[in-house]
Design an enzyme around this catalytic site. Structure first.
Site, mmCIF file in Angstrom:
data_model
loop_
_atom_site.group_PDB
_atom_site.id
_atom_site.type_symbol
_atom_site.label_atom_id
_atom_site.label_comp_id
_atom_site.label_asym_id
_atom_site.label_seq_id
_atom_site.Cartn_x
_atom_site.Cartn_y
_atom_site.Cartn_z
ATOM 1 N N GLU A 117 -45.962 1.701 100.114
ATOM 2 C CA GLU A 117 -46.025 2.930 100.925
ATOM 3 C C GLU A 117 -47.272 2.959 101.785
ATOM 4 O OE1 GLU A 117 -42.663 3.165 99.682
ATOM 5 O OE2 GLU A 117 -43.329 4.777 101.053
ATOM 6 N N ASP A 170 -48.931 -12.303 133.427
ATOM 7 C CA ASP A 170 -47.672 -12.100 132.714
ATOM 8 C C ASP A 170 -47.008 -10.784 133.043
ATOM 9 O OD1 ASP A 170 -48.870 -13.739 129.811
ATOM 10 O OD2 ASP A 170 -47.535 -14.398 131.399
HETATM 11 C C1 4FV Z 1 -45.837 -1.544 110.789
HETATM 12 C C2 4FV Z 1 -45.391 -1.290 112.087
HETATM 13 C C3 4FV Z 1 -45.053 -1.352 109.557
HETATM 14 C C4 4FV Z 1 -45.007 0.210 106.732
HETATM 15 C C5 4FV Z 1 -44.943 0.236 105.236
HETATM 16 C C6 4FV Z 1 -45.816 -1.854 105.970
HETATM 17 C C7 4FV Z 1 -45.063 -1.237 107.089
HETATM 18 C C8 4FV Z 1 -45.504 -1.051 104.744
HETATM 19 N N1 4FV Z 1 -47.099 -1.975 110.868
HETATM 20 N N2 4FV Z 1 -46.412 -1.612 112.944
HETATM 21 N N3 4FV Z 1 -44.195 -0.842 112.498
HETATM 22 N N4 4FV Z 1 -45.732 -1.453 108.389
HETATM 23 O O1 4FV Z 1 -43.845 -1.074 109.617
HETATM 24 O O2 4FV Z 1 -47.411 -2.005 112.183
HETATM 25 O O3 4FV Z 1 -46.693 -0.775 104.056
#
Ligand code: 4FV
Length: 273
Positions: A117, A170
């Site tokens: 979480e 780019d």
């Molecule tokens: C995420 C995103 C992402 C959330 C719960 C890891 C997850 C678990 N990180 N951009 N989209 N992280 O989904 O950076 O802890």
């Protein structure tokens, strides 16, 4: 200019192959970028090496504990107190090309990869300089976002991209999507490459490319167009594009019989959704 990435993760092996291949692999070999994985579990002190626990107040899932992450970050800050620490999380600011360029000016980044979480809130309060999200969706971990960030940022490090390529040119440079690209064969099942691209007429070619970049951006990402600083010529070209004035690429070329692609092939029509 070289750049160092320290990646705090529970799954260091995830980084092995993606960062060994191709451009990034060569950049590491050339010492242009240095990537260090740091296993957060190695900073636990208890015999069960616990890195997560149940959330106070109840609720689903587990939360990553503050102590192992704190020790891991402090172990790096002993060496370099000015390291910039980034936490990859859906609650972070949206990642984009300008942010990648800005981060590439930092000599040393810590990338914290969350799992479960996420991390205890005190990690954010006490150790995180910046929170970044790669998109509005939930992944199983921050490892893939960290790889995305390393890839996008490393492209701005001089020498990482081939000499003939600078990240400055780019897509998203000046907020426009890239123009259509073609290579041999000229004629694929009757679908021919726009003649202007074979003309050697560089000003006609760049005019065509600018127009197609404007057309594609106006069709697919009008939000980007709003941010682009368009020249007077861009505005004229865009006007033509928006009037749906199908531009026959003859407009770019002196009259050349016989080479014209089949009728209707001239203006690049975006594939119907
Ligand atoms: C995420 C995103 C992402 C959330 C719960 C890891 C997850 C678990 N990180 N951009 N989209 N992280 O989904 O950076 O802890």
């Amino acid at each position: 200019m070289r750049m160092r990435f320290d990646i705090l993760t529970l799954f260091p092996n995830m980084f092995f192959s993606p960062l060994q291949e191709s451009i990034l692999g060569k950049a590491i070999e050339k010492g242009l970028i240095q990537i260090q994985t740091v296993n957060i579990r190695h900073f636990t002190l208890d015999k069960h090496r616990v890195v997560d626990d149940i959330p106070y107040g109840g609720g689903q899932g587990m939360v990553m504990k503050v102590e192992p992450i704190a020790r891991a970050i402090e172990s790096i800050k002993v060496e370099n107190p000015s390291v910039w620490t980034v936490y990859l999380t859906p609650q972070g600011k949206p990642f984009h090309q300008d942010l990648a360029r800005r981060l590439s000016t930092q000599p040393h980044l810590i990338l914290l990869c969350g799992r479960y979480e996420g991390v205890d809130e005190r990690v954010r309060e006490l150790f995180i300089d910046e929170e970044i999200s790669i998109g509005d969706y939930v992944l199983t971990g921050g490892e893939l976002p960290a790889m995305v960030l390393i890839d996008a940022v490393s492209r701005f490090i001089p020498g990482v991209l081939g000499s003939d390529h600078s990240a400055e040119e780019d897509s998203f440079f000046n907020f426009l999507l890239e123009y259509p690209q073609f290579t041999r064969p000229f004629d694929f099942k009757g679908n021919c490459v726009p003649e202007v691209l074979l003309s050697g007429n560089h000003s006609a070619i760049s005019l065509w490319r600018r127009r197609e970049a404007l057309r594609r951006t106006s069709l697919r990402r009008p939000d980007l167009l709003a941010k682009a600083n368009l020249s007077e010529e861009d505005k004229r070209l865009l006007g033509e594009v928006l009037q749906g004035k199908s531009i026959d690429d003859r407009a770019y070329l002196p009259d050349r019989q016989g080479m014209r692609p089949p009728a209707g092939q001239a203006g690049i029509k975006d594939k119907k959704k």
